[in-house]
Write a protein that holds these residues in place. Structure first.
Motif, short mmCIF file in Angstrom:
data_model
loop_
_atom_site.label_atom_id
_atom_site.label_comp_id
_atom_site.label_asym_id
_atom_site.label_seq_id
_atom_site.Cartn_x
_atom_site.Cartn_y
_atom_site.Cartn_z
N LYS A 142 1.97 -20.49 5.68
CA LYS A 142 2.92 -19.37 5.57
C LYS A 142 2.54 -18.18 6.43
O LYS A 142 3.39 -17.46 6.93
CB LYS A 142 3.02 -18.91 4.11
N LEU A 143 1.22 -17.93 6.52
CA LEU A 143 0.80 -16.69 7.18
C LEU A 143 0.01 -16.93 8.47
O LEU A 143 -0.42 -15.97 9.11
CB LEU A 143 -0.05 -15.85 6.21
N GLY A 144 -0.18 -18.18 8.82
CA GLY A 144 -0.83 -18.50 10.09
C GLY A 144 -2.31 -18.19 10.13
O GLY A 144 -2.88 -17.97 11.21
N TRP A 145 -2.96 -18.16 8.97
CA TRP A 145 -4.40 -17.90 8.98
C TRP A 145 -5.15 -19.13 9.50
O TRP A 145 -4.69 -20.26 9.29
CB TRP A 145 -4.92 -17.60 7.57
N ASP A 146 -6.30 -18.91 10.12
CA ASP A 146 -7.14 -20.04 10.52
C ASP A 146 -7.62 -20.78 9.28
O ASP A 146 -7.82 -20.17 8.22
CB ASP A 146 -8.36 -19.54 11.30
N ALA A 147 -7.82 -22.09 9.44
CA ALA A 147 -8.17 -22.92 8.28
C ALA A 147 -9.48 -22.47 7.62
O ALA A 147 -9.58 -22.38 6.39
CB ALA A 147 -8.25 -24.38 8.70
N ASP A 148 -10.51 -22.18 8.47
CA ASP A 148 -11.82 -21.78 7.91
C ASP A 148 -11.69 -20.48 7.11
O ASP A 148 -12.28 -20.33 6.04
CB ASP A 148 -12.84 -21.58 9.02
N LEU A 149 -10.94 -19.58 7.69
CA LEU A 149 -10.76 -18.27 7.05
C LEU A 149 -10.05 -18.44 5.71
O LEU A 149 -10.47 -17.89 4.69
CB LEU A 149 -9.93 -17.41 8.01
N ALA A 150 -8.98 -19.21 5.74
CA ALA A 150 -8.22 -19.43 4.51
C ALA A 150 -9.09 -20.10 3.46
O ALA A 150 -9.05 -19.75 2.27
CB ALA A 150 -6.98 -20.27 4.80
N ALA A 151 -9.92 -21.03 3.94
CA ALA A 151 -10.80 -21.73 2.99
C ALA A 151 -11.80 -20.76 2.36
O ALA A 151 -12.05 -20.79 1.15
CB ALA A 151 -11.55 -22.86 3.71
N SER A 152 -12.36 -19.87 3.19
CA SER A 152 -13.35 -18.91 2.65
C SER A 152 -12.68 -17.98 1.64
O SER A 152 -13.27 -17.62 0.61
CB SER A 152 -13.98 -18.08 3.78
N TYR A 153 -11.46 -17.60 1.92
CA TYR A 153 -10.71 -16.70 1.03
C TYR A 153 -10.45 -17.37 -0.31
O TYR A 153 -10.76 -16.83 -1.38
CB TYR A 153 -9.41 -16.33 1.73
N VAL A 154 -9.93 -18.58 -0.23
CA VAL A 154 -9.55 -19.30 -1.44
C VAL A 154 -10.79 -19.67 -2.27
O VAL A 154 -10.79 -19.51 -3.49
CB VAL A 154 -8.73 -20.55 -1.04
N GLU A 155 -11.83 -20.11 -1.58
CA GLU A 155 -13.06 -20.48 -2.30
C GLU A 155 -13.69 -19.27 -2.99
O GLU A 155 -14.13 -19.34 -4.13
CB GLU A 155 -14.09 -21.09 -1.33
N THR A 156 -13.71 -18.15 -2.27
CA THR A 156 -14.30 -16.93 -2.84
C THR A 156 -13.54 -16.50 -4.08
O THR A 156 -14.14 -16.21 -5.12
CB THR A 156 -14.28 -15.79 -1.79
N LEU A 157 -12.24 -16.49 -3.95
CA LEU A 157 -11.42 -16.01 -5.06
C LEU A 157 -11.49 -16.96 -6.26
O LEU A 157 -11.65 -16.53 -7.41
CB LEU A 157 -9.97 -15.84 -4.62
N SER A 158 -11.41 -18.25 -5.96
CA SER A 158 -11.38 -19.19 -7.09
C SER A 158 -12.76 -19.32 -7.75
O SER A 158 -12.86 -19.60 -8.94
CB SER A 158 -10.83 -20.55 -6.67
N SER A 159 -13.83 -19.08 -6.94
CA SER A 159 -15.17 -19.19 -7.55
C SER A 159 -15.39 -18.11 -8.61
O SER A 159 -16.19 -18.28 -9.52
CB SER A 159 -16.25 -19.07 -6.47
N MET A 160 -14.67 -17.03 -8.48
CA MET A 160 -14.84 -15.96 -9.47
C MET A 160 -14.28 -16.38 -10.82
O MET A 160 -14.72 -15.90 -11.86
CB MET A 160 -14.14 -14.69 -8.98
N ASN A 168 -1.44 -9.54 -5.20
CA ASN A 168 -2.50 -10.42 -4.71
C ASN A 168 -2.59 -11.67 -5.57
O ASN A 168 -2.09 -11.69 -6.69
CB ASN A 168 -3.84 -9.66 -4.71
N PRO A 169 -3.25 -12.71 -5.03
CA PRO A 169 -3.25 -14.00 -5.72
C PRO A 169 -3.72 -13.94 -7.18
O PRO A 169 -4.74 -13.32 -7.47
CB PRO A 169 -4.22 -14.84 -4.89
N TYR A 170 -2.98 -14.58 -8.05
CA TYR A 170 -3.39 -14.61 -9.46
C TYR A 170 -2.98 -15.90 -10.16
O TYR A 170 -3.21 -16.04 -11.35
CB TYR A 170 -2.82 -13.40 -10.21
N ARG A 171 -2.39 -16.83 -9.39
CA ARG A 171 -2.03 -18.11 -9.97
C ARG A 171 -2.84 -19.21 -9.30
O ARG A 171 -3.24 -19.07 -8.15
CB ARG A 171 -0.54 -18.38 -9.77
N LYS A 172 -3.00 -20.31 -10.02
CA LYS A 172 -3.77 -21.43 -9.45
C LYS A 172 -3.15 -21.88 -8.14
O LYS A 172 -3.84 -22.21 -7.18
CB LYS A 172 -3.81 -22.59 -10.45
N SER A 173 -1.81 -21.88 -8.09
CA SER A 173 -1.13 -22.34 -6.87
C SER A 173 -1.39 -21.41 -5.69
O SER A 173 -1.21 -21.80 -4.53
CB SER A 173 0.37 -22.45 -7.12
N HIS A 174 -1.82 -20.16 -5.96
CA HIS A 174 -2.11 -19.23 -4.87
C HIS A 174 -3.45 -19.56 -4.22
O HIS A 174 -3.75 -19.10 -3.12
CB HIS A 174 -2.16 -17.79 -5.37
#
Lengths: 291, 509
Positions: free
Chosen positions: B418-436, B403-409
């Protein structure tokens, strides 16, 4: 003659030594480990005296698991005996399809316990398993098979009965087939019906075999582990946690090797004492009294 | 570095090298898109010769972590000529299979893959990561949380190759459905929103349990949680209790008072977390109290449950190409608490904005044995395992467990392109993870010697409360008593020394 005896002993000695080594070494090693504090932090065989034994005497979870084990083992073995005897009686006189029936009855015993436990876990899965579908069709609603302490215990017993009734069946059928015909002929001449013949002839004649079968199964049932491990993991809470599973958790999950060894030794002593008493009681009740 | 920049750099390098007449070898036969230059790249490892040498690796069973371990071992063999033996072990046996050889002075394995919270027991057997590897681009890109996880006593002794955390996952199609919103309002009197507190989480779960809100003919449920005693349930409880027990202004320990080493596990914050856990259990799916991680993944990922919180797996499962709920999910931080226990004052403090305490829960990590005679090769293997090209590929295969562990992830473009996720979904995922990563109120695992004993005791107490065998306070009092005994057995100073490093991370020292 003395020379012959000496040679006999000489030839037996290697085998006896190996046997003693296999049996005694692990036991002596376990006893030694039980006096050590071996865990994840302190490896090896240091000496902490009876600390582990002192600890286990106030370990309520261990004693609870032991009493739970007693209840599960006695209940399941009792059902296995009743069902095994019943099936053996059915097959004993049955002529048609005798061979195929006997093979079918033996299938559960020949399956791998862990694999079967996984299948039973799937059957009793409360959302996806067929057990609740059937319960629903019967109007029983959703039964919390694995999440209610009573039901989870029932499932553990049920799986054990399913798996080991064939073993009881096999032993008791062998006993029935070895019985002499004369007492049955005499009972028939005296006009005894099937029920009276069973209680006055068959059951007393089967008493020694019954005692042997019950003791063997009690010894096996007291080690019940894989069913609990796979189906309930001792839960819900600790309601199906048996001694073997508890020792496994302490030894291989928590890595308290020394303490787990003390638990194992204590468990072994208790089992030897209890099973000896039970064997004595069964022998006195069923065999010597000539039931 | 952003993904696009990364790919541009790779392309530019390829063009430059071709134009100078130095053609790079094509490594796409290994299943990667393109090699990424650096000391861990395919080209660099290809230049090494480990013929007639053997590398022994112990790892988890296939597929999670075990499959990428075997895959990259095979590639490593092909590139370097080394012989690589990979031993796969089920999770329940992994700890003892790693520890026993060390305790009996055997040199069984060069490379170890294991759960990072075991570092308290394993640290003395691990070789620090050489500075050259720490300077490699791969490790330089690892985020703060996972650099922290890799360190013990200020020294990097674990090689980062995975990132784990607990966060909230929920169904966007249901939360945005006007009919569902209306039903929720009529039952609760408030608007349906993403739960900001655990009380709200339980309320939403209750309203959406036991009826067919998905319209597929079967009942759905509000929440799927990892609740099986010996199946990682301790992590679920920490997630639930953290917001109540981790006060942002109280320093010096979350599980223990660092000064006295008195257990805090039965303090009112933890008890409140357990009470809500028990309350939630009434609305779980049939058998929900026996859900292990696999059940939780398939309950949320398969569309049975509205919400869930744990590792990435359920989210990735929901986003599989054949998933019925693909692109109908989103990520959010774990719910928080409006009231937080302050052990300094012995009172509950009220927060206008719910207190959040991100749980940087244990994940997979790797290390090299300090007894290994092949440390050079072992570090090269780990360096290769986690090189940029391999990681980019591994991240896209859910069952690998990487699972993601680098800044570039944490670049939404990675997940959309790469994985065809919707933009909003990808944004929520990335924001949630990076906010931690940016949180100042993080909770880490109890990385101390004997961690298995502590967690096992806690899981038993929590399971007893959920099963109704004990009240939450009594169950946690029992856990506290056992923890005190464990500390006494191991030695308060030994546990304190180790726990101090965890507290330092949590207190941002």
């Amino acid at each position: 003659m003395q020379g012959l005896t000496r040679y006999k002993l000489l030839f037996l000695l290697p085998g006896l030594l190996i046997l003693l080594g296999i049996i005694l070494f692990p036991l002596i090693f376990t006893i030694r480990v039980s006096f050590s504090g071996w865990d994840a932090i302190r490896p090896g065989l240091d000496w902490i005296g009876g600390t582990n034994y002192g600890r286990l005497f106030v370990d309520g979870r261990f004693w609870q698991s032991l009493s739970r084990l007693g209840a599960i083992a006695l209940t399941s073995v009792m059902f296995e005996y009743l069902f095994g005897f019943g099936l053996a009686l059915l097959v004993w006189h049955q002529v048609r399809f005798r061979r195929i029936t006997r093979v079918l009855f033996l299938i559960p015993m020949m399956t791998t316990p862990v694999v079967m436990a996984v299948i039973w876990r799937t059957i009793f899965h409360e959302s996806l398993g067929p057990a609740n579908d059937i319960a629903g069709m019967l109007g029983l609603g959703t039964i919390p098979w694995l999440t209610h302490s009573v039901w989870a215990t029932v499932v553990v017993i049920l799986v054990d009965v399913w798996q080991w009734t064939p073993f009881m069946f096999l032993l008791l059928l062998a006993g029935l087939l070895s019985l002499p015909k004369e007492p049955f002929l005499a009972a028939a001449i005296d006009g005894a019906g099937p029920i009276r013949t069973f209680f006055n002839v068959t059951f007393p004649a089967m008493a020694p075999i019954s005692v042997g079968a019950l003791i063997i199964r009690l010894i096996e049932a007291s080690k019940i582990m894989e069913t609990v491990y796979v189906i309930t993991s001792g839960g819900p809470g600790t309601s199906t946690e048996t001694s073997s599973y508890y020792i496994f958790i302490r030894g291989l999950r928590d890595f308290q090797i020394g303490y787990a060894a003390a638990l194992s030794v204590t468990y072994l002593v208790i089992m030897i004492v209890l099973l000896t008493i039970i064997a004595k009681i069964l022998t006195n009740t069923l065999v010597k009294s000539g039931v | 570095m952003k993904l696009k920049q990364l790919l541009s750099a790779v392309s530019a390098l390829a063009i430059a090298s071709t134009s100078t007449g130095y053609a790079q070898e094509d490594y796409s036969r290994f299943g990667i898109e393109a090699d990424v230059p650096g000391m861990c790249s395919y080209a660099s490892i290809d230049a090494k010769d480990y013929s007639s040498r053997t590398l022994n690796i112990i790892t988890h069973a296939i597929p999670v972590i075990g499959e990428p371990t075997a895959l990259h071992a095979q590639q490593f063999e092909e590139l370097t000529g080394a012989k690589v033996n990979v031993v796969h072990v089920p999770f329940g046996d992994l700890f003892q299979r790693i520890l026993i050889p060390f305790q009996t002075n055997q040199n069984a394995y060069d490379v170890l893959f294991y759960a990072s919270l075991w570092v308290g027991d394993l640290n003395r057997y691990l070789e620090p990561v050489p500075q050259a590897y720490q300077d490699a681009s791969g490790i330089q890109d690892v985020t703060r949380n996972y650099i922290d996880v890799a360190k013990w006593d200020g020294q990097m002794i674990q090689y980062p190759m995975d990132g784990d955390r607990h966060y909230l996952k929920y169904r966007t199609d249901i939360f945005s459905n006007p009919e569902m919103q209306e039903r929720f309002k009529s039952e609760t009197g408030r608007d349906l929103s993403i739960p900001a507190t655990w009380e709200e989480y339980n309320e939403v779960a209750r309203v959406f349990s036991g009826w067919d809100w998905s319209g597929n003919g079967t009942n759905n449920f509000g929440s799927a949680e990892v609740a099986k005693r010996d199946d990682l349930m301790f992590s679920a409880f920490i997630s639930r209790a953290a917001a109540f027990a981790k006060h942002p202004d109280v320093k010096g320990g979350f599980f223990f008072d660092l000064e006295t080493m008195e257990p805090l596990i039965n303090s009112p914050g933890f008890v409140r977390g357990l009470e809500l856990f028990v309350e939630a259990s009434k609305d779980w799916a049939p058998g929900g109290a026996n859900f292990g991680l696999g059940d939780e993944i398939f309950s949320f990922g398969g569309g049975q449950a509205l919400m869930s919180y744990s590792w990435d797996d359920a989210f990735i499962q929901a986003q599989q190409s054949d998933s019925p709920i693909r692109n109908n999910v989103a990520a959010a931080p774990l719910p928080g608490a409006s009231e937080v226990w302050n052990r300094d004052t012995g009172q509950w403090d009220t927060f206008d904005e719910p207190n959040r305490a991100p749980y940087i829960t244990w994940g997979w990590t790797s290390a090299v044995s300090n007894r290994s005679q092949n440390q050079d090769m072992a570090f090269d293997y780990l360096c290769f395992f986690s090189n940029e090209a391999n990681t980019l590929s591994d991240l896209q295969i859910g069952r690998f467990g990487v699972n993601p562990y680098r800044k570039s992830h944490f670049d939404a473009a990675l997940w959309t392109e790469k994985l065809g996720w919707d933009a909003d979904l990808a944004a929520s995922y990335v924001e949630t993870l990076s906010s931690m990563d940016s949180s100042q109120n993080r909770v880490f695992d109890l990385r101390v010697p004997g961690v298995s004993q502590f967690m096992s005791s806690m899981a038993t107490g929590v399971a007893s409360a959920i099963a109704g065998q004990m009240e939450p306070q009594a169950a946690l009092d029992q856990v506290a008593k056992e923890w005190a005994q464990i500390v006494e057995r191991i030695g308060a100073d030994t546990v304190r020394d180790a726990y101090a490093s965890v507290v330092a991370l949590e207190d941002n020292l």
